[in-house]
Motif scaffolding. Structure first.
Motif, PDB file in Angstrom:
ATOM      1  N   ALA A  24     -52.487 -31.335  31.244  1.00  0.00           N
ATOM      2  CA  ALA A  24     -52.067 -32.552  30.562  1.00  0.00           C
ATOM      3  C   ALA A  24     -51.687 -33.584  31.613  1.00  0.00           C
ATOM      4  O   ALA A  24     -51.336 -33.242  32.746  1.00  0.00           O
ATOM      5  N   VAL A  25     -51.743 -34.852  31.207  1.00  0.00           N
ATOM      6  CA  VAL A  25     -51.359 -35.956  32.087  1.00  0.00           C
ATOM      7  C   VAL A  25     -50.111 -36.607  31.514  1.00  0.00           C
ATOM      8  O   VAL A  25     -50.069 -36.973  30.334  1.00  0.00           O
ATOM      9  N   VAL A  26     -49.080 -36.740  32.344  1.00  0.00           N
ATOM     10  CA  VAL A  26     -47.852 -37.400  31.925  1.00  0.00           C
ATOM     11  C   VAL A  26     -47.566 -38.543  32.889  1.00  0.00           C
ATOM     12  O   VAL A  26     -48.065 -38.575  34.016  1.00  0.00           O
ATOM     13  N   THR A  27     -46.761 -39.489  32.429  1.00  0.00           N
ATOM     14  CA  THR A  27     -46.325 -40.593  33.290  1.00  0.00           C
ATOM     15  C   THR A  27     -44.814 -40.610  33.453  1.00  0.00           C
ATOM     16  O   THR A  27     -44.292 -41.450  34.176  1.00  0.00           O
ATOM     17  N   ASN A  28     -44.139 -39.693  32.791  1.00  0.00           N
ATOM     18  CA  ASN A  28     -42.681 -39.573  32.862  1.00  0.00           C
ATOM     19  C   ASN A  28     -42.342 -38.135  33.235  1.00  0.00           C
ATOM     20  O   ASN A  28     -42.762 -37.208  32.545  1.00  0.00           O
ATOM     21  N   ILE A  29     -41.587 -37.948  34.313  1.00  0.00           N
ATOM     22  CA  ILE A  29     -41.301 -36.579  34.749  1.00  0.00           C
ATOM     23  C   ILE A  29     -40.508 -35.799  33.708  1.00  0.00           C
ATOM     24  O   ILE A  29     -40.522 -34.568  33.719  1.00  0.00           O
ATOM     25  N   ALA A  30     -39.831 -36.498  32.801  1.00  0.00           N
ATOM     26  CA  ALA A  30     -39.076 -35.801  31.755  1.00  0.00           C
ATOM     27  C   ALA A  30     -40.000 -35.066  30.792  1.00  0.00           C
ATOM     28  O   ALA A  30     -39.568 -34.146  30.081  1.00  0.00           O
ATOM     29  N   ASP A  31     -41.285 -35.454  30.753  1.00  0.00           N
ATOM     30  CA  ASP A  31     -42.241 -34.797  29.862  1.00  0.00           C
ATOM     31  C   ASP A  31     -42.901 -33.582  30.509  1.00  0.00           C
ATOM     32  O   ASP A  31     -43.639 -32.845  29.833  1.00  0.00           O
ATOM     33  N   ILE A  32     -42.660 -33.356  31.794  1.00  0.00           N
ATOM     34  CA  ILE A  32     -43.309 -32.248  32.489  1.00  0.00           C
ATOM     35  C   ILE A  32     -42.949 -30.880  31.896  1.00  0.00           C
ATOM     36  O   ILE A  32     -43.836 -30.056  31.659  1.00  0.00           O
ATOM     37  N   PRO A  33     -41.668 -30.580  31.642  1.00  0.00           N
ATOM     38  CA  PRO A  33     -41.319 -29.240  31.130  1.00  0.00           C
ATOM     39  C   PRO A  33     -42.008 -28.892  29.813  1.00  0.00           C
ATOM     40  O   PRO A  33     -42.586 -27.804  29.675  1.00  0.00           O
ATOM     41  N   SER A  34     -41.958 -29.809  28.842  1.00  0.00           N
ATOM     42  CA  SER A  34     -42.564 -29.495  27.540  1.00  0.00           C
ATOM     43  C   SER A  34     -44.082 -29.438  27.653  1.00  0.00           C
ATOM     44  O   SER A  34     -44.729 -28.629  26.975  1.00  0.00           O
TER      45      SER A  34
END
Length: 344
Positions: free
Chosen positions: A222-232
């Motif tokens: 998956a691609v995220v732009t906010n590190i807070a979304d990395i765990p989920s």
């Protein structure tokens, strides 16, 4: 062996270290803005000698399983609290975010294997391709997180054999005309944040960014732009690969206010944020500062306090152990004179 040298001296320092240490297998360069021509020489020489180079402008590499850190200070002053053994490898262009990502992963129960701060100088020695090869050959690493900044084409042609969460940052840097923070973080033509998002989305077979409100992911990543979304995102991707977290979640990402003062106002519940004790080692440091708040240190006259020198109140001539400067000069002259006579 540790050497502190400016950018222009890094090339000579690396070559000297490798030349006189035949058993040396790794070199970590923390120095920022190493000249591009020097970086090319370093890479060529070290490849001929079979030496891996990390950096420049990086915080090194850490192995949570073996409790080893090389180069910088990944994990901070208490690395065991953030670098907990697990199954996720971390590759980050940012040194500080390397540790931050490891801590965030803990909140979803994911530990780490190797955490690599690649640096973001113009020339990245141990770049995304080298990391990917090592990642594929590390049996402990079942997945990876890659924190990617604009600039360079290191990630464009990567092919992954294991799940990856790619965190792409720096869209705001498109408006800059100079490098900001990291020497290589200024994007050129076609290697900005938007382009890198597209590269990774194509690799993972997804058509959108993963967010908590709109989770888009595949078994590849998956691609995220906010590190807070990395765990989920990691948990969601790994669930498709039939893998569970390494352990029970440690902590959470809710806001925890260490300092709060309502100044006596009756605030609404939504604004009345309650403070919580800071985590270590910050709590210890805050307590030490608080013990000094309002303290008035005793004042004392420091004149002649050391006992090594005193000033004659009448002549204002400094005296050393009771002797004036004139006395010392006279004694020195007499001793040298006697010494000269003895030699004759």
């Amino acid at each position: 062996m540790i050497k502190a040298v400016p950018p222009a001296g890094v090339s000579d320092a690396v070559i000297e270290a490798v030349r006189v240490n035949p058993l040396l297998t790794r070199v970590v360069i923390l120095t920022e803005k190493v000249p591009l021509s020097d970086a090319r020489i370093i890479r060529q020489y070290c490849q001929l000698q079979g030496v891996d180079v990390f950096g420049g402008n990086c915080l090194g590499i850490a192995d949570a399983h073996h409790h080893v850190r090389i180069g910088g200070a990944l994990g901070g002053t208490h690395p065991a609290e953030s670098l907990v053994p697990g199954t996720v490898a971390i590759y980050s262009n940012s040194g500080n975010f390397t540790t931050t990502i490891a801590v965030y992963l803990l909140t979803a129960g994911w530990g780490t294997t190797v955490s690599l701060s690649s640096g973001k100088d113009v020339y990245i020695h141990f770049a995304a391709a080298e990391f990917t090869n090592a990642f594929h050959n590390d049996r402990r690493s079942h997945a990876a997180v890659m924190y990617i900044e604009p600039g360079g084409y290191y990630e464009r042609d990567l092919v992954f054999e294991k799940p990856v969460i790619a965190c792409i940052v720096g869209r705001w840097k498109d408006r800059l005309t100079k490098a900001c923070g990291h020497a290589g973080a200024i994007a050129g033509s076609g290697d900005n944040a938007a382009a890198k998002e597209r590269w990774f989305m194509e690799k993972f077979g997804v058509d959108a960014i993963y967010t908590a409100d709109h989770p888009v992911f595949s078994a590849k990543g998956a691609v995220v732009t906010n590190i807070a979304d990395i765990p989920s995102a990691m948990t969601a991707v790994m669930a498709l690969n039939r893998r569970q977290p390494d352990f029970a979640p440690i902590g959470d990402l809710s806001m925890k206010c260490w300092f709060a003062d309502d100044t006596g106002l009756a605030l609404p519940a939504a604004l009345d944020v309650k403070s919580v004790p800071a985590v270590e080692p910050f709590k210890e440091q805050i307590d030490a500062v608080n013990r000094q708040v309002g303290v008035i240190p005793p004042r004392e006259v420091m004149k002649d306090a050391s006992g090594a020198s005193m000033m004659d109140p009448e002549t204002q001539i400094t005296r050393l152990h009771g002797l004036s400067i004139l006395d010392l000069a006279t004694r020195a002259y007499e001793e040298n004179l006697v010494l000269a006579l003895v030699r004759e």
